[in-house]
Design an enzyme around this catalytic site. Structure first.
Site, short mmCIF file in Angstrom:
data_model
loop_
_atom_site.label_atom_id
_atom_site.label_comp_id
_atom_site.label_asym_id
_atom_site.label_seq_id
_atom_site.Cartn_x
_atom_site.Cartn_y
_atom_site.Cartn_z
N GLY A 12 -1.91 3.41 -0.38
CA GLY A 12 -0.97 2.33 -0.73
C GLY A 12 -1.68 1.11 -1.30
N ARG A 15 -0.89 -2.23 -4.83
CA ARG A 15 -0.50 -3.64 -4.78
C ARG A 15 -0.62 -4.14 -3.33
NH1 ARG A 15 5.99 -2.46 -4.90
NH2 ARG A 15 6.18 -2.41 -2.62
N ASP A 62 1.75 11.13 -2.00
CA ASP A 62 2.66 10.57 -1.00
C ASP A 62 2.03 10.88 0.36
OD1 ASP A 62 4.67 10.12 0.87
OD2 ASP A 62 6.26 10.86 -0.45
N VAL A 63 1.68 9.84 1.13
CA VAL A 63 0.97 10.08 2.39
C VAL A 63 1.83 10.85 3.40
CG1 VAL A 63 -0.59 8.10 2.16
CG2 VAL A 63 1.58 7.82 3.41
N SER A 142 0.22 -3.96 12.43
CA SER A 142 0.96 -5.21 12.23
C SER A 142 0.96 -5.94 13.58
CB SER A 142 2.40 -4.88 11.84
OG SER A 142 3.23 -6.02 11.96
N TYR A 156 10.51 -0.29 12.99
CA TYR A 156 9.22 -0.69 12.40
C TYR A 156 8.23 -1.00 13.53
CZ TYR A 156 5.85 -3.34 9.59
OH TYR A 156 4.70 -3.80 8.99
N LYS A 160 4.63 0.92 14.41
CA LYS A 160 3.32 0.26 14.42
C LYS A 160 2.65 0.40 15.80
CE LYS A 160 3.08 -0.97 10.12
NZ LYS A 160 2.11 -0.32 9.23
N1 NAD Z 1 3.05 -7.95 4.07
C1 NAD Z 1 3.01 -8.28 5.35
O1 NAD Z 1 3.30 -9.44 5.70
C2 NAD Z 1 2.59 -7.26 6.39
C3 NAD Z 1 2.49 -7.71 7.72
C4 NAD Z 1 2.08 -6.80 8.70
C5 NAD Z 1 1.77 -5.50 8.34
N2 NAD Z 1 1.88 -5.08 7.05
C6 NAD Z 1 1.51 -3.70 6.75
O2 NAD Z 1 0.53 -3.68 5.74
C7 NAD Z 1 0.66 -2.51 4.92
C8 NAD Z 1 0.80 -2.90 3.48
O3 NAD Z 1 1.91 -3.78 3.34
P1 NAD Z 1 2.23 -4.57 1.99
O4 NAD Z 1 3.02 -5.76 2.38
O5 NAD Z 1 1.00 -4.74 1.18
O6 NAD Z 1 3.24 -3.52 1.29
P2 NAD Z 1 3.65 -3.33 -0.23
O7 NAD Z 1 4.99 -2.73 -0.22
O8 NAD Z 1 3.42 -4.59 -1.02
O9 NAD Z 1 2.57 -2.25 -0.73
C9 NAD Z 1 2.52 -0.99 -0.15
C10 NAD Z 1 1.93 0.00 -1.13
O10 NAD Z 1 2.00 1.29 -0.51
C11 NAD Z 1 2.61 2.20 -1.41
N3 NAD Z 1 3.31 3.23 -0.66
C12 NAD Z 1 4.49 3.13 0.01
N4 NAD Z 1 4.82 4.31 0.54
C13 NAD Z 1 3.84 5.18 0.21
C14 NAD Z 1 3.62 6.55 0.46
N5 NAD Z 1 4.51 7.28 1.14
N6 NAD Z 1 2.50 7.13 0.00
C15 NAD Z 1 1.59 6.40 -0.71
N7 NAD Z 1 1.76 5.10 -1.00
C16 NAD Z 1 2.87 4.50 -0.55
C17 NAD Z 1 3.54 1.35 -2.26
O11 NAD Z 1 3.86 1.98 -3.48
C18 NAD Z 1 2.68 0.08 -2.45
O12 NAD Z 1 1.76 0.26 -3.50
C19 NAD Z 1 1.86 -1.75 5.49
O13 NAD Z 1 1.41 -0.77 6.38
C20 NAD Z 1 2.65 -2.84 6.22
O14 NAD Z 1 3.44 -2.31 7.24
C21 NAD Z 1 2.30 -5.95 6.07
#
Ligand code: NAD
Length: 274
Positions: A12, A15, A62-63, A142, A156, A160
């Site tokens: 992932g 981005r 796709d993971v 998270s 969610y 986590k």
């Molecule tokens: N943004 C936050 O504030 C935040 C806070 C706590 C935890 N997280 C965790 O951090 C991680 C990244 O979050 P983010 O905000 O950067 O998300 P995001 O949605 O901006 O980016 C996630 C990326 O993962 C890819 N993705 C989604 N499903 C996929 C799959 N099945 N196989 C392969 N790729 C896949 C998406 O296309 C995207 O490129 C996640 O695990 C999220 O739960 C985010």
């Protein structure tokens, strides 16, 4: 250059946080696999790393699909010869719905990416890391996986907590293979998506109430933590969760600071008087 000669898969990473982690690992010399479900989505991050002098390739998978994960790891080994670092970052949120309104379909979708995805990716890289005699697995959970979050639903949070459980169990299971398994638990992170979906007013309010260090995390804040867990500096650390949250898990935001300080000053003054 702490990661020279190492290869990392960051799931992932087209981005957001994954991109920040991939860029930081590449800056330290790691060859990086940029992953997302679609290859074209990865190109911008690949180009960004290459433009800075790093090495990156895009592999779509796709993971949540085991055959695609197995193929991604095989392609990584074919192109780079090894896998030293796996960052299980791909994850999805669902809207912060009350549990009574969460459908089975939404429950399954979140679990399949956030939990089964971590399972498949670990399963695919472990034999390779064992053959190499060392490895680093970094799971992105998270603060929802340590306490809870109102940014997502209970599904969610449950997903986590499962990531934290996988980390702890695997850390023990893989210790004698010299594979370290740790978790990074981000707090509120200012990804482009989060910026799009929230107002400045909302971010200021959550900062005041929740984040003692006074700002949302950047994706580089997460990248820096990943570099530490990926490097030899963390060789004696396994089964740990590192919150990168500006202190949010203390439970007291910055707007409580003046109130508490005043209270402490009053108590000191009362004490001095007697
Ligand atoms: N943004 C936050 O504030 C935040 C806070 C706590 C935890 N997280 C965790 O951090 C991680 C990244 O979050 P983010 O905000 O950067 O998300 P995001 O949605 O901006 O980016 C996630 C990326 O993962 C890819 N993705 C989604 N499903 C996929 C799959 N099945 N196989 C392969 N790729 C896949 C998406 O296309 C995207 O490129 C996640 O695990 C999220 O739960 C985010």
């Amino acid at each position: 250059m702490e990661l020279q000669g190492k290869t990392a898969i960051v799931t992932g990473s087209a981005r957001g946080i994954g991109e920040g982690i991939a860029v930081c690992l590449a800056r330290e010399g790691a060859k990086v696999v940029i992953n997302s479900r679609k290859e074209q989505d990865c190109q911008e991050t690949v180009e960004r790393i290459r433009a800075a002098g790093g090495t990156a390739i895009a592999i779509a998978a796709d993971v949540a699909k085991e055959d695609q994960v197995t193929a991604m790891v095989a392609e990584t080994v074919r192109q780079f010869g090894r896998v030293d670092i796996l960052v299980n970052n791909a994850g999805i949120e669902s809207p912060p719905t009350l549990l009574k309104d969460i459908s089975e379909e939404v429950w399954d979708r979140v679990m399949s990416v956030n939990v089964k995805g971590v399972f498949f990716c670990c399963k695919a890289v472990i034999p390779q890391m064992m053959a190499q005699g060392k490895g680093k697995i970094i799971n992105v959970s998270s603060v929802a996986g340590v306490r809870m979050t109102f940014f997502g639903g209970a599904n969610y949070t449950a997903s986590k907590y499962a990531v934290t459980g996988l980390t702890n169990h695997l850390a023990w299971e893989l210790a004698d293979s010299h594979i370290n398994v740790n978790t990074i638990a981000p707090g509120a992170v200012l990804t482009p998506l989060a910026e799009q979906n929230t107002t400045q007013e909302y971010r200021d309010m959550t900062t005041k109430r929740l984040i003692p260090l006074g700002r949302w995390c950047t994706i580089e804040d997460l990248g820096n933590a990943a570099v530490f867990f990926a490097s030899d500096r963390s060789d004696m650390i396994t089964g740990q969760t590192l919150a990168v949250d500006g202190g949010a898990l203390t439970g007291f935001g910055e707007d409580l600071r003046p109130v508490i300080r005043q209270r402490m000053a009053d108590m000191q003054a009362a004490h001095d008087k007697h």
